[in-house]
Design a protein around this motif. Sequence first.
Motif, PDB file in Angstrom:
ATOM      1  N   ILE A  77      45.705 -11.494 -34.772  1.00  0.00           N
ATOM      2  CA  ILE A  77      45.460 -10.121 -34.342  1.00  0.00           C
ATOM      3  C   ILE A  77      46.811  -9.536 -33.946  1.00  0.00           C
ATOM      4  O   ILE A  77      47.497 -10.086 -33.086  1.00  0.00           O
ATOM      5  N   ASN A  78      47.197  -8.452 -34.595  1.00  0.00           N
ATOM      6  CA  ASN A  78      48.479  -7.796 -34.319  1.00  0.00           C
ATOM      7  C   ASN A  78      48.211  -6.340 -33.960  1.00  0.00           C
ATOM      8  O   ASN A  78      47.601  -5.619 -34.740  1.00  0.00           O
ATOM      9  N   THR A  79      48.659  -5.927 -32.793  1.00  0.00           N
ATOM     10  CA  THR A  79      48.501  -4.546 -32.375  1.00  0.00           C
ATOM     11  C   THR A  79      49.869  -3.992 -31.963  1.00  0.00           C
ATOM     12  O   THR A  79      50.722  -4.735 -31.477  1.00  0.00           O
ATOM     13  N   VAL A  96      60.610   3.399 -29.120  1.00  0.00           N
ATOM     14  CA  VAL A  96      60.038   2.345 -28.274  1.00  0.00           C
ATOM     15  C   VAL A  96      58.742   1.876 -28.910  1.00  0.00           C
ATOM     16  O   VAL A  96      57.926   2.685 -29.359  1.00  0.00           O
ATOM     17  N   ARG A  97      58.565   0.559 -28.966  1.00  0.00           N
ATOM     18  CA  ARG A  97      57.366  -0.035 -29.558  1.00  0.00           C
ATOM     19  C   ARG A  97      56.789  -1.060 -28.590  1.00  0.00           C
ATOM     20  O   ARG A  97      57.494  -1.968 -28.147  1.00  0.00           O
ATOM     21  N   LEU A  98      55.515  -0.913 -28.235  1.00  0.00           N
ATOM     22  CA  LEU A  98      54.780  -1.902 -27.450  1.00  0.00           C
ATOM     23  C   LEU A  98      53.928  -2.706 -28.417  1.00  0.00           C
ATOM     24  O   LEU A  98      53.320  -2.139 -29.331  1.00  0.00           O
ATOM     25  N   PHE A  99      53.850  -4.041 -28.222  1.00  0.00           N
ATOM     26  CA  PHE A  99      53.101  -4.862 -29.161  1.00  0.00           C
ATOM     27  C   PHE A  99      52.389  -6.001 -28.448  1.00  0.00           C
ATOM     28  O   PHE A  99      52.766  -6.411 -27.348  1.00  0.00           O
ATOM     29  N   PHE A 100      51.347  -6.498 -29.115  1.00  0.00           N
ATOM     30  CA  PHE A 100      50.608  -7.683 -28.686  1.00  0.00           C
ATOM     31  C   PHE A 100      50.159  -8.414 -29.943  1.00  0.00           C
ATOM     32  O   PHE A 100      49.515  -7.828 -30.810  1.00  0.00           O
ATOM     33  N   ASP A 101      50.536  -9.692 -30.059  1.00  0.00           N
ATOM     34  CA  ASP A 101      50.189 -10.523 -31.215  1.00  0.00           C
ATOM     35  C   ASP A 101      49.530 -11.809 -30.737  1.00  0.00           C
ATOM     36  O   ASP A 101      50.026 -12.453 -29.810  1.00  0.00           O
ATOM     37  N   LYS A 102      48.445 -12.174 -31.381  1.00  0.00           N
ATOM     38  CA  LYS A 102      47.732 -13.419 -31.070  1.00  0.00           C
ATOM     39  C   LYS A 102      47.483 -14.148 -32.379  1.00  0.00           C
ATOM     40  O   LYS A 102      46.938 -13.573 -33.328  1.00  0.00           O
ATOM     41  N   ILE A 103      47.878 -15.429 -32.445  1.00  0.00           N
ATOM     42  CA  ILE A 103      47.696 -16.259 -33.634  1.00  0.00           C
ATOM     43  C   ILE A 103      46.984 -17.531 -33.207  1.00  0.00           C
ATOM     44  O   ILE A 103      47.430 -18.224 -32.288  1.00  0.00           O
ATOM     45  N   ILE A 104      45.873 -17.837 -33.881  1.00  0.00           N
ATOM     46  CA  ILE A 104      45.087 -19.038 -33.584  1.00  0.00           C
ATOM     47  C   ILE A 104      45.085 -19.916 -34.825  1.00  0.00           C
ATOM     48  O   ILE A 104      44.651 -19.482 -35.895  1.00  0.00           O
ATOM     49  N   LYS A 123      48.439   1.002 -34.162  1.00  0.00           N
ATOM     50  CA  LYS A 123      48.026   0.191 -35.303  1.00  0.00           C
ATOM     51  C   LYS A 123      47.442  -1.123 -34.816  1.00  0.00           C
ATOM     52  O   LYS A 123      47.894  -1.686 -33.815  1.00  0.00           O
ATOM     53  N   ALA A 124      46.455  -1.630 -35.555  1.00  0.00           N
ATOM     54  CA  ALA A 124      45.857  -2.936 -35.274  1.00  0.00           C
ATOM     55  C   ALA A 124      45.497  -3.600 -36.596  1.00  0.00           C
ATOM     56  O   ALA A 124      44.885  -2.977 -37.460  1.00  0.00           O
ATOM     57  N   ASP A 125      45.922  -4.852 -36.760  1.00  0.00           N
ATOM     58  CA  ASP A 125      45.620  -5.642 -37.949  1.00  0.00           C
ATOM     59  C   ASP A 125      44.889  -6.907 -37.529  1.00  0.00           C
ATOM     60  O   ASP A 125      45.247  -7.548 -36.536  1.00  0.00           O
ATOM     61  N   PHE A 126      43.888  -7.271 -38.304  1.00  0.00           N
ATOM     62  CA  PHE A 126      43.139  -8.511 -38.107  1.00  0.00           C
ATOM     63  C   PHE A 126      43.185  -9.272 -39.426  1.00  0.00           C
ATOM     64  O   PHE A 126      42.862  -8.705 -40.475  1.00  0.00           O
TER      65      PHE A 126
END
Length: 147
Positions: A99-101, A113-121, A68-71
Motif C-alpha cells: 500500500i503506497n500513499t 513537499v511530499r508526505l508519504f506512507f508505504d506498507k509492504i507485507i 494518490k494511493a496505490d494497492f
Amino acid sequence: TLQNSMLAKLEMKRSRTLTMSFANNQLTEVTSNEFIVGLGYRFKDVALTLSGMGGGGARTFRSDLNIKADFSVRNNKTVLRSIDTDLNQVSAGQRVVSINTSVDYMFSQTVTVRLFFDKIINNPYLPSQFRNSTTKGGFNLRFSLAQ
C-alpha cells in the motif's frame, strides 16, 4: 486523469522465465503476477498560509494538492522441475501486498513537499521462511535548481 481531476490506474503485469540446465537435468521456472489498483485526486488552487517565525508576516501559497494511493498484490514463485523424475518443487516465492500513499504540494517552481506512507507485507510460500513487513513514512522536501 479524468476531467473531474480524479486519477485512476489499473495495471496487470505478468512474467515467466524458463531456464534449462543439462548439468542436473532440471528446468527452473520463475513466474510473477502483479495486479495494481491506484486512485488519486487533484485539488486545484489550494491556498496554504504559513506564518513566519518570530512573529513575522504570514505568507500564502496557491498550488494544486495531489493525493494518490496505490494497492498492489504480487505473486512470485520459483519452481524446480526435474526432467528425469516427475518431481516439481517450489524452491522460493512469496506473495507481496503493498500500500503506497502520498500527498504532494508545490510551494514554488523549485520547492515541493511530499508526505508519504508505504506498507509492504511479504508472505512466503515456504514454511522455512517467515512472514515480514516493512513500514515507511515521512516527508520529502525537493529543491530543484533547474527551471
